[in-house]
Design an enzyme around this catalytic site. Structure first.
Site, PDB file in Angstrom:
ATOM      1  N   GLY A 104       0.801  -1.220   0.000  1.00  0.00           N
ATOM      2  CA  GLY A 104       0.000   0.000   0.000  1.00  0.00           C
ATOM      3  C   GLY A 104       0.828   1.262   0.000  1.00  0.00           C
ATOM      4  O   GLY A 104       2.055   1.253   0.103  1.00  0.00           O
ATOM      5  N   LYS A 127       3.518  12.685  -2.630  1.00  0.00           N
ATOM      6  CA  LYS A 127       4.424  11.664  -2.105  1.00  0.00           C
ATOM      7  C   LYS A 127       5.282  12.279  -1.008  1.00  0.00           C
ATOM      8  O   LYS A 127       6.040  13.220  -1.239  1.00  0.00           O
ATOM      9  CB  LYS A 127       5.316  11.119  -3.229  1.00  0.00           C
ATOM     10  CG  LYS A 127       6.167   9.931  -2.799  1.00  0.00           C
ATOM     11  CD  LYS A 127       6.845   9.276  -3.988  1.00  0.00           C
ATOM     12  CE  LYS A 127       7.635   8.046  -3.589  1.00  0.00           C
ATOM     13  NZ  LYS A 127       8.248   7.380  -4.761  1.00  0.00           N
ATOM     14  N   ASP A 139       7.773   6.540   8.401  1.00  0.00           N
ATOM     15  CA  ASP A 139       7.240   7.784   8.967  1.00  0.00           C
ATOM     16  C   ASP A 139       6.362   8.555   7.978  1.00  0.00           C
ATOM     17  O   ASP A 139       5.914   9.663   8.280  1.00  0.00           O
ATOM     18  CB  ASP A 139       8.377   8.685   9.464  1.00  0.00           C
ATOM     19  CG  ASP A 139       9.369   9.051   8.358  1.00  0.00           C
ATOM     20  OD1 ASP A 139       9.094   8.775   7.180  1.00  0.00           O
ATOM     21  OD2 ASP A 139      10.433   9.619   8.688  1.00  0.00           O
ATOM     22  N   GLY A 140       6.134   7.977   6.801  1.00  0.00           N
ATOM     23  CA  GLY A 140       5.269   8.643   5.832  1.00  0.00           C
ATOM     24  C   GLY A 140       5.933   9.776   5.076  1.00  0.00           C
ATOM     25  O   GLY A 140       5.271  10.485   4.311  1.00  0.00           O
ATOM     26  N   ARG A 204      -1.939  -0.683  -9.746  1.00  0.00           N
ATOM     27  CA  ARG A 204      -0.753  -1.501 -10.017  1.00  0.00           C
ATOM     28  C   ARG A 204      -1.147  -2.958 -10.212  1.00  0.00           C
ATOM     29  O   ARG A 204      -2.261  -3.366  -9.879  1.00  0.00           O
ATOM     30  CB  ARG A 204       0.217  -1.395  -8.834  1.00  0.00           C
ATOM     31  CG  ARG A 204       0.648   0.040  -8.541  1.00  0.00           C
ATOM     32  CD  ARG A 204       0.500   0.356  -7.056  1.00  0.00           C
ATOM     33  NE  ARG A 204       0.694   1.774  -6.763  1.00  0.00           N
ATOM     34  CZ  ARG A 204       1.871   2.368  -6.686  1.00  0.00           C
ATOM     35  NH1 ARG A 204       2.973   1.665  -6.845  1.00  0.00           N
ATOM     36  NH2 ARG A 204       1.956   3.655  -6.446  1.00  0.00           N
ATOM     37  N   ASP A 275       4.306  -4.502  -7.260  1.00  0.00           N
ATOM     38  CA  ASP A 275       3.626  -3.312  -6.748  1.00  0.00           C
ATOM     39  C   ASP A 275       4.148  -2.036  -7.414  1.00  0.00           C
ATOM     40  O   ASP A 275       3.563  -0.957  -7.231  1.00  0.00           O
ATOM     41  CB  ASP A 275       3.774  -3.209  -5.225  1.00  0.00           C
ATOM     42  CG  ASP A 275       5.218  -3.221  -4.772  1.00  0.00           C
ATOM     43  OD1 ASP A 275       5.883  -4.262  -4.941  1.00  0.00           O
ATOM     44  OD2 ASP A 275       5.705  -2.186  -4.262  1.00  0.00           O
TER      45      ASP A 275
END
Length: 522
Positions: A104, A127, A139-140, A204, A275
């Protein structure tokens, strides 16, 4: 929440409408709003809010793409997050040949859809915009160096004529996060950034795998119907009994054309997991990618790929392997002839790759695309190992074929710029190159094309500049010091890759650039 920062993330004005995404309106989503790492089953997306920086700078705004979308320059406004029904994609994948389960969007957050001039839907994602339920131990965030590379690479590929996601804006901050860039235990603080990236969709191969391996054929069908309806509408005219056969064949064909084009410019993706494979045949997820300097079929820019699984030469076979995994995920839609459909799809891939590959390389050496001389092309790619891949074809175009009387060592050394790109060839392969070139002369004289016309035609397929790793590193170093001028200059050069310039970026790489490698730490 420092909402003004969202303006810099977007590069949009209040007059521009970001529509709710059809992806979340038409496909089932996560009922939970809990933004913590967790398993999310039976859905395609999770709602999640953006986590803005405290302070930020708009380091670059893609005016050219913005104009294509009829957007305006960014202005600070009073927008709030309530304008965005933002979400993260749920997908899975095979990584380095092994099933990895749920993956994900761990740091990409989609805001909704834009519309281009033709009213085509375009998904807008940020992003590095914060944590999601798919962040796992991350941590994103995205660090500055990887964000600059993706921002420049996606636009460079677009102007090379290669299907790709696009970049709209790059936002930087002085805020930092911790990374171990070399995976050697040395953790450092790195500046962060956010790239606004755009594509018709970010579905994807792994999006289908996620629901297939949950034993949800109903969701496989739902996602396939959604994808065909919005992105392959011509397939709606085909009987439902074979529609998804043709869908798989079309994905195989697009994937083959994509990887053939990668090979033609020396692009190595670096991490071709399922992915990271777009269902639309786009280049997606620019991580540890690289362009060839010296031609090396075993080249892999990814320092984590010790076995060379994703090397330059392996890309076609890996894409084919990934298609086999996609076929398994789509198998509930293939009916009783699952094996036959898969076999036919792989045959479509093989044929499309071979024809596209040889047609492009035939044009790269000036022989046109109608009847490629495969043996001549294959021999060339055996003998030029070590020669600069980009400059070789560019310099080959400059040779005045009609002036060549005796092609030998003395002649080639008098062609200073051409000899430069061949200087690393060992004597035995240089002799083979002489033999190859004499065959090439015969072919070119048969074509009977004037030298200036030949050079012009070859230069349409042979870029003078690509985003080499060392060029990206130079830009990163400057931006890290607060100087954005080289970023702007390089962005401009990459927009016209088939035109020459007196910049040092058009020359052979410096000695310090030898064997630069990257990792997935970003």
């Amino acid at each position: 929440k420092m909402l003004f920062c969202l303006w810099w993330f977007l590069g949009l004005t209040r007059a521009i409408s970001v529509h709710n995404s059809a992806f979340i309106e038409e496909l089932p989503g996560d009922p939970s709003l809990e933004n913590v790492p967790r398993t999310v089953d039976g859905v395609f997306w999770s709602r999640v809010d953006i986590t803005p920086f405290h302070t930020s700078t708009l380091a670059h705004y893609n005016n050219f793409f913005s104009q294509e979308l009829e957007l305006e320059r960014p202005l600070i406004s009073d927008w709030s997050e309530d304008h965005f029904d933002s979400y993260a994609h749920n997908y899975a994948g095979h990584q380095f040949g092994y099933w990895a389960g749920q993956l994900g969007d761990g740091r990409a957050i989609c805001l909704g859809e834009l519309r281009d001039k033709q009213q085509q839907r375009l998904e807008l994602c940020l992003k590095g915009a914060g944590k999601t339920p798919y962040s796992r131990r991350g941590d994103g965030r995205a660090v500055l160096r990887s964000s600059i590379r993706e921002y420049l690479a996606s636009e460079a590929m677009y102007y090379l004529g290669i299907p790709t996601t696009r970049s709209l804006s790059l936002v930087t901050t002085e805020e930092t996060t911790k990374r171990d860039p070399l995976y050697n235990g040395t953790v450092i603080n790195e500046k962060m950034a956010i790239v606004a990236r755009v594509a018709p969709n970010f579905i994807r191969f792994g999006s289908f795998e996620r629901v297939f391996y949950q034993n949800r054929p109903d969701l496989v069908l739902m996602l396939a119907n959604y994808t065909v309806f919005h992105y392959f509408p011509h397939l709606l005219e085909i009987s439902e009994s074979t529609r998804f056969h043709e869908f798989f064949y079309e994905v195989a064909r697009r994937t083959a054309i994509l990887v053939a084009k990668w090979q033609s410019v020396g692009f190595t993706h670096g991490v071709l997991n399922t992915d990271n494979m777009s269902i639309l045949g786009l280049t997606i997820d620019y991580g540890p990618f690289g362009f060839l300097d010296g031609f090396n079929p075993d080249y892999t820019p990814n320092g984590s790929d010790d076995e060379g699984r994703y090397s330059f030469k392996n890309q076609p076979s890996i894409c084919r392997w990934n298609l086999q995994k996609l076929a398994i995920a789509l198998s509930p839609l293939f009916g009783e002839d699952e094996t036959g459909v898969t076999s036919r799809g792989l045959h479509v891939f093989d044929e499309a790759f071979e024809s596209t590959y040889y047609e492009i390389f035939s044009q790269k050496i000036g022989l046109g695309s109608s009847s490629p001389n495969k043996e001549l092309i294959d021999e060339l790619l055996h003998v030029i190992v070590g020669a600069d891949f980009t400059l070789f074809f560019r310099r080959l175009a400059k040779i005045k074929i009609l002036d060549v009387v005796c092609f030998d060592n003395e002649w080639i050394q008098n062609q200073e710029s051409f000899f430069d790109v061949l200087r690393l060839l060992p004597p035995d392969r240089l002799v083979r190159f002489y033999s190859w070139f004499n065959q090439y002369l015969t072919e070119m004289r048969r074509v009977d094309m004037k030298d200036d016309v030949r050079e012009k035609e070859m230069n349409k397929l042979n870029p003078a500049i690509v985003l080499r790793t060392w060029i990206a590193q130079r830009v990163i170093s400057e931006v890290e010091q607060g100087d954005l001028s080289l970023l702007e200059q390089t962005f401009g050069l990459l927009r016209t890759p088939y035109e020459e310039n007196d910049s040092e970026f058009y020359n052979l790489p410096p000695t310090w650039a030898t064997d630069l490698r990257l990792t997935c730490s970003s």
